[in-house]
Design a protein around this motif. Structure first.
Motif, PDB file in Angstrom:
ATOM      1  N   SER A  85       8.267  -5.944 -32.402  1.00 53.98           N
ATOM      2  CA  SER A  85       8.743  -5.010 -33.425  1.00 53.98           C
ATOM      3  C   SER A  85       7.580  -4.519 -34.294  1.00 53.98           C
ATOM      4  CB  SER A  85       9.804  -5.688 -34.275  1.00 53.98           C
ATOM      5  OG  SER A  85      10.226  -4.848 -35.314  1.00 53.98           O
ATOM      6  N   LEU A  86       6.711  -5.429 -34.691  1.00 51.79           N
ATOM      7  CA  LEU A  86       5.554  -5.035 -35.505  1.00 51.79           C
ATOM      8  C   LEU A  86       4.599  -4.148 -34.713  1.00 51.79           C
ATOM      9  CD1 LEU A  86       4.920  -8.384 -37.401  1.00 51.79           C
ATOM     10  CD2 LEU A  86       5.699  -6.214 -38.396  1.00 51.79           C
ATOM     11  N   CYS A  87       4.443  -4.425 -33.428  1.00 56.30           N
ATOM     12  CA  CYS A  87       3.597  -3.567 -32.583  1.00 56.30           C
ATOM     13  C   CYS A  87       4.189  -2.167 -32.478  1.00 56.30           C
ATOM     14  CB  CYS A  87       3.410  -4.179 -31.199  1.00 56.30           C
ATOM     15  SG  CYS A  87       2.243  -5.551 -31.174  1.00 56.30           S
ATOM     16  N   GLN A  88       5.507  -2.077 -32.396  1.00 54.84           N
ATOM     17  CA  GLN A  88       6.163  -0.762 -32.367  1.00 54.84           C
ATOM     18  C   GLN A  88       5.980  -0.037 -33.694  1.00 54.84           C
ATOM     19  OE1 GLN A  88      10.229  -1.506 -31.299  1.00 54.84           O
ATOM     20  NE2 GLN A  88       9.753  -1.772 -29.119  1.00 54.84           N
ATOM     21  N   ASP A  89       6.030  -0.779 -34.788  1.00 55.55           N
ATOM     22  CA  ASP A  89       5.861  -0.175 -36.110  1.00 55.55           C
ATOM     23  C   ASP A  89       4.433   0.318 -36.341  1.00 55.55           C
ATOM     24  OD1 ASP A  89       8.501  -0.747 -36.673  1.00 55.55           O
ATOM     25  OD2 ASP A  89       8.050  -2.500 -37.927  1.00 55.55           O
ATOM     26  N   PHE A  90       3.452  -0.462 -35.908  1.00 48.04           N
ATOM     27  CA  PHE A  90       2.059  -0.165 -36.252  1.00 48.04           C
ATOM     28  C   PHE A  90       1.253   0.467 -35.120  1.00 48.04           C
ATOM     29  CE2 PHE A  90       3.215  -3.304 -39.462  1.00 48.04           C
ATOM     30  CZ  PHE A  90       2.769  -2.655 -40.607  1.00 48.04           C
ATOM     31  N   HIS A  91       1.729   0.405 -33.905  1.00 43.25           N
ATOM     32  CA  HIS A  91       1.016   0.986 -32.759  1.00 43.25           C
ATOM     33  C   HIS A  91      -0.476   0.662 -32.784  1.00 43.25           C
ATOM     34  CE1 HIS A  91       4.609   3.278 -31.827  1.00 43.25           C
ATOM     35  NE2 HIS A  91       4.655   3.685 -33.077  1.00 43.25           N
ATOM     36  N   PRO A  92      -0.839  -0.625 -32.661  1.00 41.88           N
ATOM     37  CA  PRO A  92      -2.267  -0.971 -32.708  1.00 41.88           C
ATOM     38  C   PRO A  92      -3.037  -0.234 -31.607  1.00 41.88           C
ATOM     39  CG  PRO A  92      -0.958  -2.833 -31.945  1.00 41.88           C
ATOM     40  CD  PRO A  92      -0.001  -1.778 -32.376  1.00 41.88           C
ATOM     41  N   ASN A 130      -3.387  -4.087 -46.033  1.00 47.37           N
ATOM     42  CA  ASN A 130      -4.424  -3.193 -46.554  1.00 47.37           C
ATOM     43  C   ASN A 130      -5.526  -2.970 -45.528  1.00 47.37           C
ATOM     44  OD1 ASN A 130      -3.165  -2.776 -49.008  1.00 47.37           O
ATOM     45  ND2 ASN A 130      -4.300  -4.381 -50.066  1.00 47.37           N
ATOM     46  N   THR A 131      -5.942  -4.037 -44.866  1.00 43.88           N
ATOM     47  CA  THR A 131      -6.983  -3.918 -43.842  1.00 43.88           C
ATOM     48  C   THR A 131      -6.483  -3.064 -42.685  1.00 43.88           C
ATOM     49  OG1 THR A 131      -7.866  -6.081 -44.440  1.00 43.88           O
ATOM     50  CG2 THR A 131      -8.504  -5.201 -42.290  1.00 43.88           C
ATOM     51  N   LEU A 132      -5.277  -3.302 -42.264  1.00 42.27           N
ATOM     52  CA  LEU A 132      -4.705  -2.540 -41.151  1.00 42.27           C
ATOM     53  C   LEU A 132      -4.596  -1.054 -41.507  1.00 42.27           C
ATOM     54  CD1 LEU A 132      -3.544  -2.727 -38.305  1.00 42.27           C
ATOM     55  CD2 LEU A 132      -1.345  -3.312 -39.313  1.00 42.27           C
TER      56      LEU A 132
END
Length: 126
Positions: free
Chosen positions: A20-27, A117-119
């Motif tokens: 879910s976090l990967c979908q939100d942030f698309h690293p 913040n870093t992301l």
């Protein structure tokens, strides 16, 4: 078993949070992915911390209710909030766990802010 989870924690639920976090942030690269993984573990630990605190308080509330019943025969007429306050005070007076959980939660919340913040900073540079 995932090395960051306890024996009773659900690895599939942890992986679902990570997805879910990967979908939100698309690293976009390995560094961003590492930060998303770090954020996932922080979020997981925050949830664990809050669950522990709730479980400890519930157990102490039950103990306080049992003590009141043994003295008065019933908890009738006693407000639930009063029992919760009594349980919290007992734990604060006799067990260091609540203050430790509070400090850990504060640390985790700071770590979450710093990771986010870093992301976000890295994403602005794209």
């Amino acid at each position: 078993m995932h090395p960051l989870l306890t024996k009773k924690e659900d690895e599939a639920e942890y992986q679902e949070l990570l997805s879910s976090l990967c979908q939100d942030f698309h690293p976009a690269n390995s560094l961003e992915y590492a930060l998303v993984r770090e954020l996932c573990f922080i979020e997981w630990r925050i949830k664990r911390n809050l669950c522990l605190e709730t479980q400890i308080l519930n157990e102490q509330i039950d103990a306080e209710c049992d003590a009141i019943r043994s003295r008065r025969g019933s908890v009738r007429g006693i407000k639930p909030l009063d029992v919760t306050i009594l349980a919290t005070q007992t734990l604060l007076d006799n067990a260091p766990i609540l203050p430790l959980l509070g400090r850990d939660l504060a640390w985790l919340q700071r770590a979450r802010r710093e990771t986010l913040n870093t992301l976000f900073s890295l994403r602005k540079r794209r």
